[in-house]
Write a protein that holds these residues in place. Sequence first.
Motif, PDB file in Angstrom:
ATOM      1  N   GLN A   1      -3.336  -3.022  20.061  1.00 47.15           N
ATOM      2  CA  GLN A   1      -2.964  -3.232  18.653  1.00 47.15           C
ATOM      3  C   GLN A   1      -4.332  -3.134  17.873  1.00 47.15           C
ATOM      4  OE1 GLN A   1       0.764  -5.779  18.013  1.00 47.15           O
ATOM      5  NE2 GLN A   1      -0.011  -6.218  20.023  1.00 47.15           N
ATOM      6  N   LEU A   2      -5.324  -3.850  18.463  1.00 45.59           N
ATOM      7  CA  LEU A   2      -6.593  -3.896  17.612  1.00 45.59           C
ATOM      8  C   LEU A   2      -7.266  -2.493  17.500  1.00 45.59           C
ATOM      9  CD1 LEU A   2      -9.680  -6.329  18.716  1.00 45.59           C
ATOM     10  CD2 LEU A   2     -10.019  -3.944  18.217  1.00 45.59           C
ATOM     11  N   LEU A   3      -7.234  -1.651  18.572  1.00 45.08           N
ATOM     12  CA  LEU A   3      -7.668  -0.314  18.254  1.00 45.08           C
ATOM     13  C   LEU A   3      -7.120   0.418  17.404  1.00 45.08           C
ATOM     14  CD1 LEU A   3      -8.865   0.543  22.004  1.00 45.08           C
ATOM     15  CD2 LEU A   3     -10.166   0.100  20.421  1.00 45.08           C
ATOM     16  N   PHE A   4      -5.564   0.361  17.011  1.00 43.59           N
ATOM     17  CA  PHE A   4      -4.885   1.353  16.256  1.00 43.59           C
ATOM     18  C   PHE A   4      -4.649   0.464  14.818  1.00 43.59           C
ATOM     19  CE2 PHE A   4      -3.509   3.325  20.257  1.00 43.59           C
ATOM     20  CZ  PHE A   4      -3.239   4.614  19.810  1.00 43.59           C
ATOM     21  N   SER A   5      -5.180  -0.786  14.929  1.00 39.47           N
ATOM     22  CA  SER A   5      -5.169  -1.282  13.506  1.00 39.47           C
ATOM     23  C   SER A   5      -6.644  -0.672  12.868  1.00 39.47           C
ATOM     24  CB  SER A   5      -5.456  -2.761  13.543  1.00 39.47           C
ATOM     25  OG  SER A   5      -4.228  -3.461  13.837  1.00 39.47           O
ATOM     26  N   LEU A   6      -7.700  -0.410  13.924  1.00 38.36           N
ATOM     27  CA  LEU A   6      -8.924   0.275  13.158  1.00 38.36           C
ATOM     28  C   LEU A   6      -8.804   1.648  12.645  1.00 38.36           C
ATOM     29  CD1 LEU A   6     -11.676  -1.177  15.492  1.00 38.36           C
ATOM     30  CD2 LEU A   6     -11.174  -1.792  13.151  1.00 38.36           C
ATOM     31  N   VAL A   7      -7.684   2.302  13.653  1.00 41.68           N
ATOM     32  CA  VAL A   7      -7.459   3.726  13.117  1.00 41.68           C
ATOM     33  C   VAL A   7      -6.716   3.574  11.956  1.00 41.68           C
ATOM     34  CG1 VAL A   7      -5.787   5.596  13.819  1.00 41.68           C
ATOM     35  CG2 VAL A   7      -7.242   4.373  15.473  1.00 41.68           C
ATOM     36  N   LEU A   8      -5.699   2.913  11.958  1.00 35.06           N
ATOM     37  CA  LEU A   8      -5.025   2.655  10.292  1.00 35.06           C
ATOM     38  C   LEU A   8      -5.942   2.330   9.226  1.00 35.06           C
ATOM     39  CD1 LEU A   8      -2.131   2.456   9.514  1.00 35.06           C
ATOM     40  CD2 LEU A   8      -2.216  -0.008   9.812  1.00 35.06           C
ATOM     41  N   ALA A   9      -7.052   1.409   9.520  1.00 30.44           N
ATOM     42  CA  ALA A   9      -7.939   1.287   8.548  1.00 30.44           C
ATOM     43  C   ALA A   9      -8.918   2.740   8.194  1.00 30.44           C
ATOM     44  CB  ALA A   9      -9.006   0.197   8.930  1.00 30.44           C
ATOM     45  N   TRP A  10      -8.697   3.240   9.213  1.00 31.54           N
ATOM     46  CA  TRP A  10      -9.722   4.693   8.842  1.00 31.54           C
ATOM     47  C   TRP A  10      -8.993   5.778   7.975  1.00 31.54           C
ATOM     48  CZ3 TRP A  10      -8.748   9.781  10.755  1.00 31.54           C
ATOM     49  CH2 TRP A  10      -9.845  10.643  10.497  1.00 31.54           C
TER      50      TRP A  10
ATOM     51  N   PHE B   1       0.689  -1.299  -0.008  1.00 32.49           N
ATOM     52  CA  PHE B   1       0.098  -0.065  -0.057  1.00 32.49           C
ATOM     53  C   PHE B   1       0.807   1.313   0.069  1.00 32.49           C
ATOM     54  CE2 PHE B   1      -2.684   2.941   2.526  1.00 32.49           C
ATOM     55  CZ  PHE B   1      -3.530   3.154   1.710  1.00 32.49           C
ATOM     56  N   ALA B   2       1.939   1.223   0.909  1.00 28.45           N
ATOM     57  CA  ALA B   2       2.811   2.240   0.817  1.00 28.45           C
ATOM     58  C   ALA B   2       3.511   2.660  -0.458  1.00 28.45           C
ATOM     59  CB  ALA B   2       3.689   2.099   1.923  1.00 28.45           C
ATOM     60  N   LEU B   3       3.982   1.548  -1.202  1.00 31.41           N
ATOM     61  CA  LEU B   3       4.572   1.735  -2.439  1.00 31.41           C
ATOM     62  C   LEU B   3       3.398   2.259  -3.504  1.00 31.41           C
ATOM     63  CD1 LEU B   3       7.016   1.122  -4.158  1.00 31.41           C
ATOM     64  CD2 LEU B   3       6.411  -1.258  -4.633  1.00 31.41           C
ATOM     65  N   ASP B   4       2.428   1.730  -3.550  1.00 27.68           N
ATOM     66  CA  ASP B   4       1.069   2.107  -4.476  1.00 27.68           C
ATOM     67  C   ASP B   4       0.869   3.655  -4.090  1.00 27.68           C
ATOM     68  OD1 ASP B   4       1.218  -0.401  -5.581  1.00 27.68           O
ATOM     69  OD2 ASP B   4      -0.761  -1.014  -4.498  1.00 27.68           O
ATOM     70  N   LEU B   5       0.797   4.100  -2.855  1.00 27.34           N
ATOM     71  CA  LEU B   5       0.680   5.411  -2.787  1.00 27.34           C
ATOM     72  C   LEU B   5       1.749   6.397  -3.168  1.00 27.34           C
ATOM     73  CD1 LEU B   5      -0.789   5.378   0.982  1.00 27.34           C
ATOM     74  CD2 LEU B   5      -1.771   6.096  -1.021  1.00 27.34           C
ATOM     75  N   THR B   6       2.905   6.113  -3.074  1.00 23.60           N
ATOM     76  CA  THR B   6       3.997   7.023  -2.968  1.00 23.60           C
ATOM     77  C   THR B   6       4.864   6.712  -4.352  1.00 23.60           C
ATOM     78  OG1 THR B   6       5.475   6.033  -1.698  1.00 23.60           O
ATOM     79  CG2 THR B   6       3.857   7.503  -0.905  1.00 23.60           C
ATOM     80  N   GLY B   7       5.191   5.326  -4.477  1.00 21.45           N
ATOM     81  CA  GLY B   7       6.427   4.747  -5.435  1.00 21.45           C
ATOM     82  C   GLY B   7       7.569   5.113  -5.079  1.00 21.45           C
ATOM     83  N   SER B   8       7.574   5.278  -3.744  1.00 19.35           N
ATOM     84  CA  SER B   8       8.903   5.735  -3.187  1.00 19.35           C
ATOM     85  C   SER B   8       9.588   4.464  -2.292  1.00 19.35           C
ATOM     86  CB  SER B   8       8.941   6.866  -2.466  1.00 19.35           C
ATOM     87  OG  SER B   8      10.031   7.040  -1.534  1.00 19.35           O
ATOM     88  N   SER B   9      10.688   4.023  -2.555  1.00 19.74           N
ATOM     89  CA  SER B   9      11.234   3.034  -1.844  1.00 19.74           C
ATOM     90  C   SER B   9      11.651   3.645  -0.416  1.00 19.74           C
ATOM     91  CB  SER B   9      12.475   2.457  -2.561  1.00 19.74           C
ATOM     92  OG  SER B   9      12.093   1.915  -3.610  1.00 19.74           O
ATOM     93  N   THR B  10      11.898   4.706  -0.418  1.00 17.02           N
ATOM     94  CA  THR B  10      12.174   5.451   0.742  1.00 17.02           C
ATOM     95  C   THR B  10      11.171   5.537   1.949  1.00 17.02           C
ATOM     96  OG1 THR B  10      13.930   6.974  -0.178  1.00 17.02           O
ATOM     97  CG2 THR B  10      13.069   7.575   2.180  1.00 17.02           C
TER      98      THR B  10
ATOM     99  N   SER C   1      -8.674   8.457  -0.769  1.00 18.10           N
ATOM    100  CA  SER C   1      -8.023   8.586  -1.615  1.00 18.10           C
ATOM    101  C   SER C   1      -6.387   9.161  -1.587  1.00 18.10           C
ATOM    102  CB  SER C   1      -8.622   9.082  -2.941  1.00 18.10           C
ATOM    103  OG  SER C   1      -8.919  10.489  -2.542  1.00 18.10           O
ATOM    104  N   ASP C   2      -6.210  10.100  -0.241  1.00 17.35           N
ATOM    105  CA  ASP C   2      -5.083  10.750  -0.271  1.00 17.35           C
ATOM    106  C   ASP C   2      -4.779  10.607   1.185  1.00 17.35           C
ATOM    107  OD1 ASP C   2      -2.941  12.198  -0.579  1.00 17.35           O
ATOM    108  OD2 ASP C   2      -3.991  14.216  -0.546  1.00 17.35           O
ATOM    109  N   PRO C   3      -4.423   9.548   1.718  1.00 14.38           N
ATOM    110  CA  PRO C   3      -4.398   9.400   3.372  1.00 14.38           C
ATOM    111  C   PRO C   3      -3.044  10.255   3.703  1.00 14.38           C
ATOM    112  CG  PRO C   3      -3.633   7.596   2.347  1.00 14.38           C
ATOM    113  CD  PRO C   3      -4.418   8.304   1.060  1.00 14.38           C
ATOM    114  N   SER C   4      -2.996  10.661   5.010  1.00 13.63           N
ATOM    115  CA  SER C   4      -1.698  11.244   5.511  1.00 13.63           C
ATOM    116  C   SER C   4      -0.754  10.159   5.540  1.00 13.63           C
ATOM    117  CB  SER C   4      -2.120  11.658   7.059  1.00 13.63           C
ATOM    118  OG  SER C   4      -0.948  12.111   7.834  1.00 13.63           O
ATOM    119  N   LEU C   5       0.356  10.630   4.950  1.00 12.65           N
ATOM    120  CA  LEU C   5       1.766   9.705   5.072  1.00 12.65           C
ATOM    121  C   LEU C   5       2.319   9.530   6.254  1.00 12.65           C
ATOM    122  CD1 LEU C   5       3.171  10.473   1.662  1.00 12.65           C
ATOM    123  CD2 LEU C   5       1.572   8.811   2.003  1.00 12.65           C
ATOM    124  N   SER C   6       2.270  10.629   6.924  1.00 14.47           N
ATOM    125  CA  SER C   6       2.955  10.682   8.257  1.00 14.47           C
ATOM    126  C   SER C   6       1.956   9.908   9.215  1.00 14.47           C
ATOM    127  CB  SER C   6       3.200  12.259   8.604  1.00 14.47           C
ATOM    128  OG  SER C   6       2.007  12.926   8.743  1.00 14.47           O
ATOM    129  N   GLY C   7       0.692  10.196   9.085  1.00 13.65           N
ATOM    130  CA  GLY C   7      -0.220   9.719   9.951  1.00 13.65           C
ATOM    131  C   GLY C   7      -0.001   8.118   9.802  1.00 13.65           C
TER     132      GLY C   7
END
Length: 446
Positions: free
Chosen positions: A121-130, A72-81, A135-141
């Motif tokens: 971990q369950l609660l923050f996985s739901l935050v990650l899903a949110w 997902f990170a690669l699809d969002l940014t195309g950045s290996s960094t 279409s433009d999620p916060s990368l730092s978030g």
Amino acid sequence: MTERAAPRPPRPEEPAELSVEDAEDALLEGDRTFAPGTARAALAYPTFRTVYIGSLLSNIGSWMQNVVLGAFALDLTGSSTYVSWIAFAQLGPLLLFSLAGGALADIIDRKRLLVMVSWQQLLFSLVLAWLARGSDPSLSGLVLVTFVIGVGQAVYAPTYSALLPLLVRRQDLPGAVSLNSASMNLSRVVGPAIGALVYARVGASWVFVGNAVTYLFIIGALQLVRLPPATPRAAGEPTGLRRIGEGIQVARRDRVVGRCLATMALFSFFCLPFVVHIQRLAADSFGIAPRSGAFGVLYACFGLGAVIGALSIGTFLAGRSLEVIVRIGLGGFAVSLCAFGLLRDPAPAYPVALIVGFCYFATVTSLSTVLQNRLDDRVRGRVMALWIMAFGGTVPIGGLIAGPIIDTTSVTVVVLVGAATAALLVPFADLRDPPGHTPTLADQQG
């Protein structure tokens, strides 16, 4: 009529409820007996069986999320960094916070602590899903929430590792550790397969929701059983930061403990970067595209070999000298990894990948069992935190350093360095006590 084995005396730290549950098993299973130290013997303990199944199902969800998050990170940014930052957020906390997690495991009721961090971990996985739903999620978030989940895992991993030996008798510990290692590798094969399918059909957000749901399996399993409490702190035992550092002191005082940890750390740092860069290895050496079905089969062969290697310690290698298996496994890993790095034909790469995986986890499972058998329960959580750091925390660092080397030279160089290091570790991994030395609790207590 089969002759029943005489009752075995409990080990000193064994909780009373295990004896009750063993009696229940005797009533349910009649005169069936299992060889000590095997996987079947470990599964005969109802408490271990319940916790193990819950952990396996939860781990599958974790690996669904871990693998899809990178894609997902690669699809969002195309950045290996950026992908590297996500990977560090996932695994970096194991290196940074496992010592603190291990110290907590030795002073807080382990069942309560495991349930608390599982809910976290369950609660923050739901935050990650949110966060991932738009279409433009916060990368730092995404990095921050992933890091918080990783901190929870840095507490969970040493706590669970410290709890495992208390669920079975010491003679059956090899089977329990073998099953736990197999669970880890089976989840690495099944989780990514499910995660990739869900990601392709409905998106990353639902993968993260699915992972959140799987935490309910381990939470439910823990609520169903009674677990031994943490050993009370003895008079004069260190507190605060000194308590956190006590695991390091144990490793310095006990030669076998120190050698187990050093072997694992060196093995992870120098020998395992190929796992981080296995896509590049497949493409450059075998002409296998990372997004092809052929790569999926190659990775599955490696994962299957790891599962068989882990299970071997509790099945057909049960009862063999683990100290000897560690050294043979390192030698086999060195030879098979060297072959894997020099191959250029994809056809033999599949069986060689299976052999590499087998030697890898037969070695790791044996090392872990030797270490667990050595430890006093008062310091188990803090020392197992060092194991988590050595096993999981150093791999991403080795992978980061290997990246520029691969770009400058080739992936083959990194693989061959790993093979040579494994060969050098064969004489180093001498896990025997010095002649004339009898280990005592004084080796682990100041």
